[in-house]
Design a protein around this motif. Sequence first.
Motif, PDB file in Angstrom:
ATOM      1  N   PRO A   1      -4.787  17.110  -5.904  1.00 47.17           N
ATOM      2  CA  PRO A   1      -5.755  18.043  -6.498  1.00 47.17           C
ATOM      3  C   PRO A   1      -5.540  18.243  -7.995  1.00 47.17           C
ATOM      4  N   GLU A   2      -4.300  18.157  -8.436  1.00 47.59           N
ATOM      5  CA  GLU A   2      -4.030  18.339  -9.863  1.00 47.59           C
ATOM      6  C   GLU A   2      -4.478  17.157 -10.712  1.00 47.59           C
ATOM      7  N   ASP A   3      -4.947  16.086 -10.093  1.00 56.71           N
ATOM      8  CA  ASP A   3      -5.526  14.976 -10.838  1.00 56.71           C
ATOM      9  C   ASP A   3      -6.996  15.229 -11.171  1.00 56.71           C
ATOM     10  N   THR A   4      -7.538  16.299 -10.661  1.00 54.44           N
ATOM     11  CA  THR A   4      -8.931  16.643 -10.935  1.00 54.44           C
ATOM     12  C   THR A   4      -9.149  16.842 -12.423  1.00 54.44           C
ATOM     13  N   ALA A   5     -10.099  16.104 -12.989  1.00 50.18           N
ATOM     14  CA  ALA A   5     -10.340  16.151 -14.427  1.00 50.18           C
ATOM     15  C   ALA A   5     -11.503  15.221 -14.761  1.00 50.18           C
ATOM     16  N   ILE A   6     -11.914  15.291 -15.999  1.00 47.84           N
ATOM     17  CA  ILE A   6     -12.795  14.262 -16.538  1.00 47.84           C
ATOM     18  C   ILE A   6     -11.896  13.222 -17.197  1.00 47.84           C
ATOM     19  N   TYR A   7     -12.126  11.974 -16.834  1.00 44.07           N
ATOM     20  CA  TYR A   7     -11.308  10.881 -17.340  1.00 44.07           C
ATOM     21  C   TYR A   7     -12.082  10.114 -18.406  1.00 44.07           C
ATOM     22  N   TYR A   8     -11.402   9.874 -19.526  1.00 42.22           N
ATOM     23  CA  TYR A   8     -12.007   9.213 -20.663  1.00 42.22           C
ATOM     24  C   TYR A   8     -11.274   7.916 -20.985  1.00 42.22           C
ATOM     25  N   CYS A   9     -12.041   6.939 -21.376  1.00 39.56           N
ATOM     26  CA  CYS A   9     -11.514   5.675 -21.860  1.00 39.56           C
ATOM     27  C   CYS A   9     -11.513   5.722 -23.385  1.00 39.56           C
ATOM     28  N   ALA A  10     -10.490   5.124 -23.991  1.00 37.44           N
ATOM     29  CA  ALA A  10     -10.402   5.101 -25.443  1.00 37.44           C
ATOM     30  C   ALA A  10      -9.893   3.744 -25.916  1.00 37.44           C
ATOM     31  N   ALA A  11     -10.299   3.380 -27.121  1.00 37.85           N
ATOM     32  CA  ALA A  11      -9.873   2.103 -27.707  1.00 37.85           C
ATOM     33  C   ALA A  11      -9.426   2.342 -29.132  1.00 37.85           C
ATOM     34  N   GLY A  12      -8.366   1.662 -29.526  1.00 35.20           N
ATOM     35  CA  GLY A  12      -7.873   1.820 -30.881  1.00 35.20           C
ATOM     36  C   GLY A  12      -7.016   0.656 -31.308  1.00 35.20           C
ATOM     37  N   GLN A  13      -6.741   0.618 -32.580  1.00 35.36           N
ATOM     38  CA  GLN A  13      -5.946  -0.468 -33.137  1.00 35.36           C
ATOM     39  C   GLN A  13      -4.455  -0.252 -32.936  1.00 35.36           C
ATOM     40  N   LEU A  14      -4.056   1.007 -32.762  1.00 31.39           N
ATOM     41  CA  LEU A  14      -2.632   1.319 -32.683  1.00 31.39           C
ATOM     42  C   LEU A  14      -2.349   2.147 -31.447  1.00 31.39           C
ATOM     43  N   CYS A  15      -1.581   1.576 -30.539  1.00 28.16           N
ATOM     44  CA  CYS A  15      -1.237   2.312 -29.334  1.00 28.16           C
ATOM     45  C   CYS A  15      -0.399   3.537 -29.686  1.00 28.16           C
ATOM     46  N   GLY A  16      -0.766   4.664 -29.109  1.00 31.13           N
ATOM     47  CA  GLY A  16      -0.032   5.887 -29.362  1.00 31.13           C
ATOM     48  C   GLY A  16      -0.495   6.634 -30.592  1.00 31.13           C
ATOM     49  N   GLY A  17      -1.395   6.002 -31.355  1.00 33.30           N
ATOM     50  CA  GLY A  17      -1.929   6.672 -32.534  1.00 33.30           C
ATOM     51  C   GLY A  17      -3.329   7.189 -32.284  1.00 33.30           C
ATOM     52  N   GLU A  18      -4.078   7.300 -33.343  1.00 30.53           N
ATOM     53  CA  GLU A  18      -5.451   7.752 -33.190  1.00 30.53           C
ATOM     54  C   GLU A  18      -6.302   6.641 -32.569  1.00 30.53           C
ATOM     55  N   TYR A  19      -7.208   7.040 -31.701  1.00 29.08           N
ATOM     56  CA  TYR A  19      -8.113   6.069 -31.087  1.00 29.08           C
ATOM     57  C   TYR A  19      -9.462   6.118 -31.793  1.00 29.08           C
ATOM     58  N   ASP A  20     -10.042   4.934 -31.958  1.00 28.62           N
ATOM     59  CA  ASP A  20     -11.247   4.830 -32.761  1.00 28.62           C
ATOM     60  C   ASP A  20     -12.517   5.105 -31.963  1.00 28.62           C
ATOM     61  N   TYR A  21     -12.494   4.762 -30.700  1.00 23.38           N
ATOM     62  CA  TYR A  21     -13.695   4.878 -29.885  1.00 23.38           C
ATOM     63  C   TYR A  21     -13.376   5.540 -28.550  1.00 23.38           C
ATOM     64  N   TRP A  22     -14.336   6.318 -28.088  1.00 23.38           N
ATOM     65  CA  TRP A  22     -14.183   7.067 -26.837  1.00 23.38           C
ATOM     66  C   TRP A  22     -15.432   6.918 -25.981  1.00 23.38           C
ATOM     67  N   GLY A  23     -15.207   6.921 -24.671  1.00 21.77           N
ATOM     68  CA  GLY A  23     -16.329   6.963 -23.748  1.00 21.77           C
ATOM     69  C   GLY A  23     -16.778   8.392 -23.483  1.00 21.77           C
ATOM     70  N   GLN A  24     -17.812   8.517 -22.675  1.00 21.58           N
ATOM     71  CA  GLN A  24     -18.364   9.836 -22.365  1.00 21.58           C
ATOM     72  C   GLN A  24     -17.627  10.516 -21.223  1.00 21.58           C
ATOM     73  N   GLY A  25     -16.849   9.764 -20.493  1.00 19.69           N
ATOM     74  CA  GLY A  25     -16.062  10.361 -19.417  1.00 19.69           C
ATOM     75  C   GLY A  25     -16.688  10.194 -18.046  1.00 19.69           C
ATOM     76  N   THR A  26     -15.824  10.204 -17.056  1.00 18.18           N
ATOM     77  CA  THR A  26     -16.260  10.171 -15.658  1.00 18.18           C
ATOM     78  C   THR A  26     -15.448  11.212 -14.899  1.00 18.18           C
TER      79      THR A  26
END
Length: 119
Positions: free
Chosen positions: A88-113
């Motif tokens: 139950p604690e996994d309940t959330a909106i899940y977002y995909c993200a893409a970026g040039q640097l892992c662990g840093g800022e991500y450049d693009y985000w999805g709308q979530g599921t």
Amino acid sequence: QVQLAESGGGSVQAGGSLRLSCVASGYPISKSCMAWFRQAPGQEREGVARIYPAGTTIYYLDSVKGRFTISRNNAENTVYLKMDSLKPEDTAIYYCAAGQLCGGEYDYWGQGTRVTVSS
């Protein structure tokens, strides 16, 4: 125009499984870090998993280790998150993200599921 489109969310009972997909368009993911984040109601967004471009380096949030698996198919410009033994604690909106640097800022985000796990 870059788009990340998540799918695969839904409602399941505790112990169940879901597989989320994130398809990128207008953006080749082969050289990018890809990540999944989630945000539960009233909580801050947290990183769930990330996978480096070659797929050989992966990190997971401690609470999902052993239950979630991130993978990628660069040829299909898609990243996946297989979620098993959901709680139950996994309940959330899940977002995909893409970026040039892992662990840093991500450049693009999805709308979530949305993922809802009932006890």
